[in-house]
Design a protein around this motif. Structure first.
Motif, PDB file in Angstrom:
ATOM      1  N   GLU A 288       5.494 -15.766   3.105  1.00 37.23           N
ATOM      2  CA  GLU A 288       5.023 -14.996   1.947  1.00 37.23           C
ATOM      3  C   GLU A 288       5.329 -14.416   1.618  1.00 37.23           C
ATOM      4  OE1 GLU A 288       2.769 -18.466   0.794  1.00 37.23           O
ATOM      5  OE2 GLU A 288       4.353 -19.052   2.100  1.00 37.23           O
ATOM      6  N   LEU A 289       5.238 -12.732   1.496  1.00 35.53           N
ATOM      7  CA  LEU A 289       5.177 -11.858   0.793  1.00 35.53           C
ATOM      8  C   LEU A 289       7.197 -11.429   0.402  1.00 35.53           C
ATOM      9  CD1 LEU A 289       3.363  -9.433   3.202  1.00 35.53           C
ATOM     10  CD2 LEU A 289       3.127 -10.434   0.980  1.00 35.53           C
ATOM     11  N   LYS A 290       7.829 -12.013   1.802  1.00 38.73           N
ATOM     12  CA  LYS A 290       9.406 -11.836   0.962  1.00 38.73           C
ATOM     13  C   LYS A 290       9.197 -12.876  -0.254  1.00 38.73           C
ATOM     14  CE  LYS A 290      11.201  -9.896   4.866  1.00 38.73           C
ATOM     15  NZ  LYS A 290      12.506 -10.521   5.966  1.00 38.73           N
TER      16      LYS A 290
ATOM     17  N   TYR B 229       1.118  -3.407   0.236  1.00 36.40           N
ATOM     18  CA  TYR B 229       0.787  -2.277  -0.182  1.00 36.40           C
ATOM     19  C   TYR B 229       1.448  -1.886  -1.797  1.00 36.40           C
ATOM     20  CZ  TYR B 229      -3.537  -1.340   2.230  1.00 36.40           C
ATOM     21  OH  TYR B 229      -4.812  -1.451   2.557  1.00 36.40           O
ATOM     22  N   LYS B 230       2.924  -2.207  -1.280  1.00 36.81           N
ATOM     23  CA  LYS B 230       4.917  -2.194  -2.000  1.00 36.81           C
ATOM     24  C   LYS B 230       4.424  -3.252  -2.878  1.00 36.81           C
ATOM     25  CE  LYS B 230       9.648  -2.249  -1.748  1.00 36.81           C
ATOM     26  NZ  LYS B 230      10.781  -2.233  -1.012  1.00 36.81           N
ATOM     27  N   LEU B 231       3.586  -4.426  -3.221  1.00 41.24           N
ATOM     28  CA  LEU B 231       3.953  -5.372  -3.403  1.00 41.24           C
ATOM     29  C   LEU B 231       2.801  -4.989  -4.422  1.00 41.24           C
ATOM     30  CD1 LEU B 231       4.890  -8.788  -1.500  1.00 41.24           C
ATOM     31  CD2 LEU B 231       6.260  -7.407  -2.642  1.00 41.24           C
TER      32      LEU B 231
ATOM     33  N   ALA C 153       0.881  -3.595  -9.916  1.00 44.31           N
ATOM     34  CA  ALA C 153       0.088  -2.753 -10.800  1.00 44.31           C
ATOM     35  C   ALA C 153       1.595  -1.944 -11.842  1.00 44.31           C
ATOM     36  CB  ALA C 153      -0.108  -1.302  -9.755  1.00 44.31           C
ATOM     37  N   LYS C 154       2.453  -1.714 -11.434  1.00 45.22           N
ATOM     38  CA  LYS C 154       3.578  -0.641 -12.599  1.00 45.22           C
ATOM     39  C   LYS C 154       3.809  -1.700 -13.781  1.00 45.22           C
ATOM     40  CE  LYS C 154       5.861   2.008  -8.906  1.00 45.22           C
ATOM     41  NZ  LYS C 154       6.628   2.426  -8.386  1.00 45.22           N
TER      42      LYS C 154
ATOM     43  N   ILE D  51       4.964   4.221  10.922  1.00 44.09           N
ATOM     44  CA  ILE D  51       3.410   4.495  10.322  1.00 44.09           C
ATOM     45  C   ILE D  51       3.759   5.411   8.947  1.00 44.09           C
ATOM     46  CG2 ILE D  51       1.251   5.928  10.670  1.00 44.09           C
ATOM     47  CD1 ILE D  51       1.752   4.465  13.528  1.00 44.09           C
ATOM     48  N   PRO D  52       4.538   6.971   8.863  1.00 44.49           N
ATOM     49  CA  PRO D  52       3.861   7.297   8.048  1.00 44.49           C
ATOM     50  C   PRO D  52       4.517   6.623   6.355  1.00 44.49           C
ATOM     51  CG  PRO D  52       5.057   8.321   9.466  1.00 44.49           C
ATOM     52  CD  PRO D  52       5.350   6.943  10.409  1.00 44.49           C
ATOM     53  N   ASN D  53       5.246   5.360   6.674  1.00 48.07           N
ATOM     54  CA  ASN D  53       5.592   4.581   5.968  1.00 48.07           C
ATOM     55  C   ASN D  53       4.804   3.746   4.784  1.00 48.07           C
ATOM     56  OD1 ASN D  53       7.754   4.067   3.601  1.00 48.07           O
ATOM     57  ND2 ASN D  53       8.477   1.661   4.670  1.00 48.07           N
ATOM     58  N   LEU D  54       4.114   3.142   5.994  1.00 48.56           N
ATOM     59  CA  LEU D  54       3.305   2.531   5.175  1.00 48.56           C
ATOM     60  C   LEU D  54       2.100   3.548   4.581  1.00 48.56           C
ATOM     61  CD1 LEU D  54       0.380  -0.061   5.830  1.00 48.56           C
ATOM     62  CD2 LEU D  54       0.048   0.917   7.887  1.00 48.56           C
ATOM     63  N   ILE D  55       1.882   4.406   5.159  1.00 45.89           N
ATOM     64  CA  ILE D  55       0.796   5.817   4.921  1.00 45.89           C
ATOM     65  C   ILE D  55       1.491   5.840   2.911  1.00 45.89           C
ATOM     66  CG2 ILE D  55      -0.151   8.046   4.681  1.00 45.89           C
ATOM     67  CD1 ILE D  55      -0.235   7.383   7.966  1.00 45.89           C
ATOM     68  N   PHE D  56       2.621   5.770   3.785  1.00 42.25           N
ATOM     69  CA  PHE D  56       2.963   6.481   2.106  1.00 42.25           C
ATOM     70  C   PHE D  56       3.043   5.515   1.102  1.00 42.25           C
ATOM     71  CE2 PHE D  56       6.911   5.808  -1.139  1.00 42.25           C
ATOM     72  CZ  PHE D  56       6.925   7.311  -1.860  1.00 42.25           C
ATOM     73  N   GLN D  57       2.872   4.060   1.313  1.00 38.96           N
ATOM     74  CA  GLN D  57       3.095   3.138   0.544  1.00 38.96           C
ATOM     75  C   GLN D  57       1.450   2.774   0.221  1.00 38.96           C
ATOM     76  OE1 GLN D  57       5.299   1.288  -0.680  1.00 38.96           O
ATOM     77  NE2 GLN D  57       6.659   1.957  -0.053  1.00 38.96           N
TER      78      GLN D  57
END
Length: 322
Positions: A85-87, A165-167, A172-173, A228-234
């Motif tokens: 669904e997300l893709k 979060y990326k989507l 928003a952008k 995890i760091p990538n998740l936090i960044f997003q």
């Protein structure tokens, strides 16, 4: 078969996965599929407890095929559905962004026909609202599965959260660039992600870190420690652009965004793994040097031996030639 699966225990994981796949995909109504998934997540929470509470396990309430033998397959089925669904949403967003890039050219071609321009804008906004509602549903699923006290398919869940979060950030952008006021659907998305999803992210990460080392392999800990760091960044990007959109549109979107706990926590396991890796590399290098040294010693010994054999003992014939 499926009636039996909902009433009697099923011990075959592949059969349970097939049932879950069927129940989720058989309906053309996304709301019905969402309802099925949320029921399954409730079964999992009932069976294994909630990470935020000390619930004791009890009997499954909706689907008897969800049990100790089959729950990994069921969770995998649901997360694969969420990923799909997300893709799909990601693909639609890319098309909208592509259309946005070509918008000035289209506007020039249609500048004499304001009605067509308005239709184009309305069509894009309709697509966006559909996307926002789909993300609301997926946010509800992810928040439910984060709360379940069972460590299965953690990597899939972390990656799905990252993409989620990326989507939302990409959405928003688009609204910022097009100077579009957030619709009620987008405000609902921010409300759900802020109040239900984001507040669980850090407790979920901490729970994973507390459980690490019990049954986890070093490879899995290392993979999660890098996801995890990538998740936090997003997540931080999401918060940043929602705040920007709120200011640009003069819409109060931040009321649903609670500041989470301190993010400067150590990624448990990563430093230990890196130190262990360095030690292994050092030991490997030492072994290599030792093998090289031993090989050189053997070669020298062989050469000395061959020289001795070449000279041989002094015989009478050799003395006569001299």
């Amino acid at each position: 078969m499926f009636e039996t699966g909902t009433e009697k225990d099923v011990t075959y994981a592949s059969l349970a996965r097939g049932m879950m796949d069927y129940l989720v995909e058989v309906s053309n109504d996304p709301k019905e599929s969402l309802h099925t998934i949320l029921e399954a997540s409730q079964d999992l929470a009932t069976l294994y407890g909630d990470i935020a509470q000390e619930n004791g396990p009890s009997r499954s309430t909706f689907y008897a095929f969800i049990n100790d033998s089959t729950h990994p397959a069921v969770i995998s089925s649901v997360l694969d559905y969420v990923d799909g669904e997300l893709k799909e949403v990601e693909w639609v967003l890319k098309q909208l962004i592509s259309a946005e890039v070509q918008a000035p050219k289209e506007s020039q071609e249609l500048e004499r026909n304001l009605t067509n321009v308005k239709k184009l804008i309305a069509r894009n906004q309709a697509y966006e609202d559909i996307i926002f509602l789909r993300l609301v549903d997926m946010s509800a699923v992810l928040s439910r599965f984060m709360s379940v006290r069972v460590q299965v398919e953690d990597e899939k869940l972390l990656k799905a959260l990252t993409l989620m979060y990326k989507l939302v950030t990409a959405s928003a952008k688009i609204l910022i660039r097009t100077k579009t006021k957030p619709s009620s659907k987008f405000r609902k998305l921010i409300q759900v992600t802020g109040k239900e999803l984001t507040v669980q992210v850090y407790p979920f990460i901490l729970y994973l870190q507390q459980e690490e080392g019990k049954n986890e392999t070093n490879a899995k800990i290392a993979r999660e420690a890098r996801i995890i760091p990538n998740l936090i960044f997003q997540l931080e990007q999401y918060e940043q652009y929602v705040i920007k959109l709120a200011k640009a549109s003069k819409t109060d979107l931040t009321k649903w965004m609670k500041h989470t706990t301190n993010r400067d926590f150590r990624i448990v396991g990563l430093e230990d793994l890196e130190r262990k890796k360095e030690e292994e590399e050092k030991a490997k290098l030492e072994r290599k040097k030792k093998r090289k040294k031993d090989t050189k010693g053997k070669v020298r010994a062989k050469k000395r031996s061959s020289r001795g054999k070449g000279k041989g003992p002094r015989t009478k014939n050799s003395l006569r030639r001299q």
